[in-house]
Design a protein around this motif. Structure first.
Motif, PDB file in Angstrom:
ATOM      1  N   GLY A 120       6.638   3.368  12.694  1.00 52.01           N
ATOM      2  CA  GLY A 120       7.090   2.475  11.650  1.00 52.01           C
ATOM      3  C   GLY A 120       6.779   2.985  10.271  1.00 52.01           C
ATOM      4  N   ARG A 121       6.689   2.030   9.341  1.00 51.07           N
ATOM      5  CA  ARG A 121       6.468   2.394   7.948  1.00 51.07           C
ATOM      6  C   ARG A 121       5.845   1.230   7.192  1.00 51.07           C
ATOM      7  N   PHE A 122       5.328   1.571   6.040  1.00 50.16           N
ATOM      8  CA  PHE A 122       4.893   0.604   5.051  1.00 50.16           C
ATOM      9  C   PHE A 122       5.726   0.907   3.807  1.00 50.16           C
ATOM     10  N   PRO A 123       6.723   0.058   3.499  1.00 47.99           N
ATOM     11  CA  PRO A 123       7.533   0.319   2.309  1.00 47.99           C
ATOM     12  C   PRO A 123       6.647   0.265   1.068  1.00 47.99           C
ATOM     13  N   GLY A 124       7.023   0.996   0.058  1.00 46.05           N
ATOM     14  CA  GLY A 124       6.260   0.977  -1.176  1.00 46.05           C
ATOM     15  C   GLY A 124       6.961   1.712  -2.287  1.00 46.05           C
ATOM     16  N   SER A 130       5.274   6.474   6.182  1.00 41.68           N
ATOM     17  CA  SER A 130       5.778   6.372   7.552  1.00 41.68           C
ATOM     18  C   SER A 130       4.681   6.848   8.489  1.00 41.68           C
ATOM     19  N   PHE A 131       4.707   6.324   9.700  1.00 37.54           N
ATOM     20  CA  PHE A 131       3.696   6.712  10.677  1.00 37.54           C
ATOM     21  C   PHE A 131       4.292   6.748  12.070  1.00 37.54           C
ATOM     22  N   GLU A 132       3.720   7.594  12.869  1.00 36.43           N
ATOM     23  CA  GLU A 132       4.013   7.673  14.300  1.00 36.43           C
ATOM     24  C   GLU A 132       2.660   7.852  14.970  1.00 36.43           C
ATOM     25  N   LEU A 133       2.251   6.837  15.708  1.00 35.55           N
ATOM     26  CA  LEU A 133       0.917   6.816  16.299  1.00 35.55           C
ATOM     27  C   LEU A 133       1.022   6.666  17.807  1.00 35.55           C
TER      28      LEU A 133
END
Length: 165
Positions: A120-124, A130-133
């Protein structure tokens, strides 16, 4: 004679029961239920905050130690410092992720190999994250198995006018 047979069978039965109990414990360790929505958000926040702390202090030992056994064996603190060098140099500001909820690009869930995948992501503004964990259930908890973090360019506001009628 019957008592003698019972005594001869008893160690085998104890060993079988011990083996079966061990297999149940391994199965539970490998295939737990996926975390709920709140726990997933906590995993995302705590992972990104751990990376932020490592970037700010230059100490990647704690980030490494928070990982699953496979993550720990594949990454020493010096390697993690190299992996996150670009994010550290960019000063991405991962601490701000606790101010909002993650926006998932797909529903978090278990992979075929039993890893818990969260993308997902954290818009800003001026840039998002963006992250993929991937988390592995180990030692009684979901732990970091693999991660990727990147800056996102400024995103258009989905509520903005498009100029079309």
């Amino acid at each position: 004679m019957t008592e003698m047979r019972r005594r001869a069978r008893a160690p085998w039965l104890v060993a079988l029961v011990a083996f079966l109990l061990a297999q149940v414990a391994v199965a539970q360790e490998e295939a737990p239920s996926p975390p709920g929505r709140a726990e997933t958000a906590r995993l995302v926040w705590s992972t990104l905050i751990a990376v932020d702390h490592a970037n700010r202090t230059g100490n990647y030992a704690v980030l490494r130690d928070l990982g699953a056994p496979d993550f720990r064996s594949a990454n020493d603190p010096a390697k993690l410092a190299v992996v996150f060098a670009s994010i550290r140099a960019r000063d991405l500001g991962l601490a701000r992720v606790v101010l909002s909820n993650p926006v998932y690009s797909e529903e978090p869930g278990l992979t075929e190999t039993g890893l818990y995948e969260v993308k997902g992501r954290f818009p800003g503004r001026p840039e998002g994250i963006s992250f993929e964990l991937y988390f592995q259930y180990a030692e009684g908890a979901w732990k970091i198995y693999a991660l990727a973090i990147a800056a996102l360019e400024d995103e258009a506001d989905p509520g903005a006018e498009t100029g079309q009628e």
